[in-house]
Design an enzyme around this catalytic site. Structure first.
Site, mmCIF file in Angstrom:
data_model
loop_
_atom_site.group_PDB
_atom_site.id
_atom_site.type_symbol
_atom_site.label_atom_id
_atom_site.label_comp_id
_atom_site.label_asym_id
_atom_site.label_seq_id
_atom_site.Cartn_x
_atom_site.Cartn_y
_atom_site.Cartn_z
ATOM 1 N N ALA A 146 68.625 75.770 74.858
ATOM 2 C CA ALA A 146 69.302 75.585 75.681
ATOM 3 C C ALA A 146 70.595 74.805 75.605
ATOM 4 C CB ALA A 146 68.358 74.391 75.990
ATOM 5 N N PRO A 147 71.768 75.114 76.145
ATOM 6 C CA PRO A 147 73.239 74.983 75.739
ATOM 7 C C PRO A 147 73.615 73.712 75.912
ATOM 8 C CG PRO A 147 72.705 75.914 77.974
ATOM 9 C CD PRO A 147 71.623 74.817 77.364
ATOM 10 N N LYS A 172 64.139 73.545 71.408
ATOM 11 C CA LYS A 172 65.114 73.611 70.890
ATOM 12 C C LYS A 172 66.189 73.231 71.393
ATOM 13 C CE LYS A 172 67.714 76.213 68.035
ATOM 14 N NZ LYS A 172 68.567 74.655 68.666
ATOM 15 N N PRO A 173 66.703 72.166 72.027
ATOM 16 C CA PRO A 173 68.318 71.845 72.614
ATOM 17 C C PRO A 173 69.241 71.965 72.098
ATOM 18 C CG PRO A 173 67.286 69.692 71.662
ATOM 19 C CD PRO A 173 66.657 70.621 71.079
ATOM 20 N N SER A 174 70.668 71.683 72.029
ATOM 21 C CA SER A 174 72.074 72.409 71.226
ATOM 22 C C SER A 174 71.958 71.074 70.136
ATOM 23 C CB SER A 174 73.260 72.383 72.145
ATOM 24 O OG SER A 174 74.605 72.560 71.225
ATOM 25 N N THR A 227 74.898 85.078 71.204
ATOM 26 C CA THR A 227 74.257 84.262 70.877
ATOM 27 C C THR A 227 72.875 84.761 71.627
ATOM 28 O OG1 THR A 227 75.421 81.570 70.291
ATOM 29 C CG2 THR A 227 72.352 81.473 70.667
ATOM 30 N N GLU A 245 70.484 83.953 79.566
ATOM 31 C CA GLU A 245 70.885 83.150 80.590
ATOM 32 C C GLU A 245 72.394 83.272 79.753
ATOM 33 O OE1 GLU A 245 70.467 83.176 84.058
ATOM 34 O OE2 GLU A 245 68.625 84.115 83.838
ATOM 35 N N CYS A 279 79.239 77.427 83.168
ATOM 36 C CA CYS A 279 78.718 79.840 83.150
ATOM 37 C C CYS A 279 79.012 80.023 84.497
ATOM 38 C CB CYS A 279 76.897 79.554 82.513
ATOM 39 S SG CYS A 279 76.271 78.932 83.667
HETATM 40 P P1 NAD Z 1 75.151 78.727 71.847
HETATM 41 O O1 NAD Z 1 74.915 80.205 72.065
HETATM 42 O O2 NAD Z 1 76.579 78.461 70.735
HETATM 43 O O3 NAD Z 1 73.787 77.634 71.589
HETATM 44 C C1 NAD Z 1 72.741 77.738 72.274
HETATM 45 C C2 NAD Z 1 72.146 78.017 71.814
HETATM 46 O O4 NAD Z 1 71.720 78.247 70.394
HETATM 47 C C3 NAD Z 1 71.661 76.209 70.955
HETATM 48 O O5 NAD Z 1 70.410 75.442 71.008
HETATM 49 C C4 NAD Z 1 71.633 76.865 69.443
HETATM 50 O O6 NAD Z 1 71.673 75.892 68.574
HETATM 51 C C5 NAD Z 1 71.432 77.647 69.748
HETATM 52 N N1 NAD Z 1 71.496 79.084 68.856
HETATM 53 C C6 NAD Z 1 72.330 79.556 67.916
HETATM 54 N N2 NAD Z 1 72.323 80.641 67.287
HETATM 55 C C7 NAD Z 1 70.689 81.209 67.626
HETATM 56 C C8 NAD Z 1 69.870 81.995 67.158
HETATM 57 N N3 NAD Z 1 70.407 82.783 65.792
HETATM 58 N N4 NAD Z 1 69.002 82.479 66.865
HETATM 59 C C9 NAD Z 1 68.288 81.287 68.367
HETATM 60 N N5 NAD Z 1 68.790 79.936 68.821
HETATM 61 C C10 NAD Z 1 70.360 80.298 68.151
HETATM 62 O O7 NAD Z 1 75.660 77.909 73.648
HETATM 63 P P2 NAD Z 1 76.552 76.829 73.893
HETATM 64 O O8 NAD Z 1 78.077 76.601 74.075
HETATM 65 O O9 NAD Z 1 75.328 75.953 73.670
HETATM 66 O O10 NAD Z 1 76.813 76.877 76.023
HETATM 67 C C11 NAD Z 1 78.016 77.689 76.099
HETATM 68 C C12 NAD Z 1 77.821 78.734 76.746
HETATM 69 O O11 NAD Z 1 75.887 79.371 77.467
HETATM 70 C C13 NAD Z 1 78.567 79.593 77.422
HETATM 71 O O12 NAD Z 1 79.000 80.789 76.490
HETATM 72 C C14 NAD Z 1 78.351 79.083 78.669
HETATM 73 O O13 NAD Z 1 78.591 80.039 79.757
HETATM 74 C C15 NAD Z 1 76.582 80.020 78.397
HETATM 75 N N6 NAD Z 1 76.225 79.242 79.682
HETATM 76 C C16 NAD Z 1 75.072 80.589 80.864
HETATM 77 C C17 NAD Z 1 74.312 79.455 81.232
HETATM 78 C C18 NAD Z 1 73.180 80.981 82.395
HETATM 79 O O14 NAD Z 1 72.987 80.559 82.862
HETATM 80 N N7 NAD Z 1 74.054 81.899 82.587
HETATM 81 C C19 NAD Z 1 74.114 78.683 81.990
HETATM 82 C C20 NAD Z 1 75.136 77.669 80.846
HETATM 83 C C21 NAD Z 1 75.740 78.262 80.117
#
Ligand code: NAD
Length: 479
Positions: A146-147, A172-174, A227, A245, A279
């Site tokens: 999750a993000p 796994k949360p952010s 990611t 997503e 998003c």
């Molecule tokens: P991010 O991609 O930086 O991180 C998201 C998650 O991925 C975190 O839990 C992170 O620890 C994990 N992660 C990072 N690298 C990884 C890897 N190599 N393998 C597995 N997990 C890994 O995103 P963020 O900054 O937390 O969120 C913002 C982004 O999310 C924006 O781009 C936003 O548009 C997008 N988003 C999309 C939707 C949708 O429904 N389309 C909804 C909400 C947010």
């Protein structure tokens, strides 16, 4: 780190922390560490996944109605904890407390909405001598990643349908916002059977390990495009299923003759949702050249009047960005555009105060190929861009690889006539970013693979299984 054991270690010291040990969590409104989240070692992750794999057959065999009852128990458990979870969410994410409460309530209710979905088997062929039935079966262990922008809601949008379908789930949360999820793990651990759900704390390294682990059969990810790409690569070796997503760079196209003052209020609100960390926020506005100035000035007036502050202050309308890195990225994109000739009508500078704040910002006169137009900035910034023909504006916006959403504003008939043109998952007319539990949501092109919400989202957590039966001679004669 199982759901039952993962209490947030608020205020725990960081001394002696390994890279898997307690991780500092900042309050972005203060720019200060206020808690430490327990981290999960690779060995602990393996143990959690073993538990999830062991629990899977029993959970998958549990009658659908009993799984539904467990979801309703999750709904009640979260509803009873809205206040403490919302406060934790505001402190780690920065959003105003009233919005944090709304997120937790909606997340709790998502369990109830999901519980009312069905997965009925279907008879496809019923002919003399042959019967073919179709059922939807779970994948096994689901890794949910999750993000940071809506950590509670977006996790539950995965957990609820995955569990209902009969999968077990490891979330796994952010690392920026782990505490509300860890609290959720504690609460849900009280009402779900052991092994069916767990929360693990960690960052990129742990996420990567989770996505390549042989026990995991589906990775459901919400986050950035980069990611998402990494996760698709990681999952490919073992041909794990993926639901992605991803980010958006949604345009709003204001049609000629629209009521600019009314539209300005809507567009401002929908571009600044969660300080632009949504998003499906409006990330670019295209307006006819004759109305550009009026619209941009009206939006700038709203930006100037917006109340930005600590989410715990009841007067606050817009909180900080979730992290310093995110704030600096947004500021850097605005500075770069300004150096290339863009004009800032409101905001546009990092305020001299603690915390990761950036003010609501309206920009015009963007140079061509500006990153502010082509990339998702994920902050409270909106460029207002002039066009001469609405079709040309839609095509210009579509030149970006993102394809999450697009909105058209103005006369409804004109908007309907253009609604087939944008290449994206959702086209909104005279609104933007409205999401519902009973409507599918997903991105085209680089904005994602698969959808969430409603029966379409539930189906992502299942695979089709065909039962093809050649009926015995006696049955044939009887039929
Ligand atoms: P991010 O991609 O930086 O991180 C998201 C998650 O991925 C975190 O839990 C992170 O620890 C994990 N992660 C990072 N690298 C990884 C890897 N190599 N393998 C597995 N997990 C890994 O995103 P963020 O900054 O937390 O969120 C913002 C982004 O999310 C924006 O781009 C936003 O548009 C997008 N988003 C999309 C939707 C949708 O429904 N389309 C909804 C909400 C947010």
């Amino acid at each position: 780190m199982t759901a039952r054991a993962a209490a947030p270690a608020l205020g725990a010291p960081s001394a002696g922390a390994t890279r898997y040990g307690p991780a500092p969590v900042e309050n972005p409104a203060l720019g200060e560490v206020f808690a430490h989240a327990p981290g999960c070692t690779p060995e602990q992750l393996d143990a959690v996944l073993d538990d999830a794999a062991r629990a899977f057959p029993g959970w998958a065999a549990t009658p659908f109605d009993a799984r539904r009852e467990h979801l309703l128990a999750c709904h009640r458990a979260l509803r009873a904890a809205v206040e403490p979870m919302a406060e934790l969410l505001t402190r780690e994410q920065g959003k105003p407390l009233k919005h944090a409460r709304a997120e937790v309530r909606l997340a709790a209710d998502w369990f109830a909405h999901t519980a009312h979905l069905v997965l009925a088997p279907r008879r496809l062929v019923d002919e003399p001598g042959v019967e073919v039935c179709l059922e939807r079966v779970p994948h096994g262990v689901v890794a949910a990643i999750a993000p940071s922008n809506y950590p509670v809601l977006l996790a539950i949008c995965k957990i609820a349908p995955a569990l209902l379908a009969g999968n077990t789930v490891v979330l796994k949360p952010s690392p920026d916002t782990p505490l509300s999820s860890l609290m959720m793990g504690e609460l849900l651990g009280e009402v779900l059977p052991a092994g069916t759900f767990a929360v693990v704390g960690g960052g990129t390294e742990l996420g990567a390990r989770l996505t390549v682990h042989p026990a995991v059969r589906l990775v459901s990810f919400t986050g950035s495009v980069d990611t998402g790409r990494a996760i698709a690569r990681q999952a490919a070796a073992d041909l794990k299923r993926i639901v992605l997503e991803l980010g958006g760079n949604d345009p709003a196209v204001v049609l000629p003759g629209a009521d600019v003052d009314a539209v300005a209020r809507e567009l401002f609100a929908r571009s600044m949702t969660n300080s632009g960390q949504f998003c499906a926020a409006v990330k670019r506005v295209y307006v006819h050249r004759t109305q550009r100035r009026r619209l941009a000035e009206a939006m700038a007036d709203l930006a100037g009047a917006a109340v930005v502050g600590d989410g715990l202050d009841p007067a606050t309308e817009y909180g900080p960005l979730v992290s310093r890195a995110q704030r600096d990225r947004v500021a850097g994109m605005v500075d770069e555009a300004v150096r290339a000739g863009a004009r800032v009508l409101a905001g546009g500078h990092v305020p001299d105060r603690p915390g990761h704040f950036y003010p609501p910002t309206v920009v015009t006169d963007l140079p061509s190929r500006s990153r502010l137009e082509e990339e998702e900035q994920f902050g409270p910034v909106v460029p207002v861009i002039a066009y001469d023909d609405p079709r040309e504006a839609i095509d210009r916006a579509d030149a970006s690889p993102y394809g999450l959403g697009c909105s058209l504003w103005g006369d409804e008939d004109r908007a309907r006539a253009l609604a087939g043109r944008p290449r994206c998952g959702t086209v909104w007319l005279n609104t933007h970013g409205d999401l519902r539990h009973d409507v599918p949501f997903g991105g085209h092109r680089h904005s994602g693979i698969g959808v969430e919400y409603g029966p379409w989202g539930l189906h992502e957590y299942t695979q089709l299984k065909v039962h093809h039966i050649a009926l015995r001679q006696a049955d044939r004669e009887m039929s």
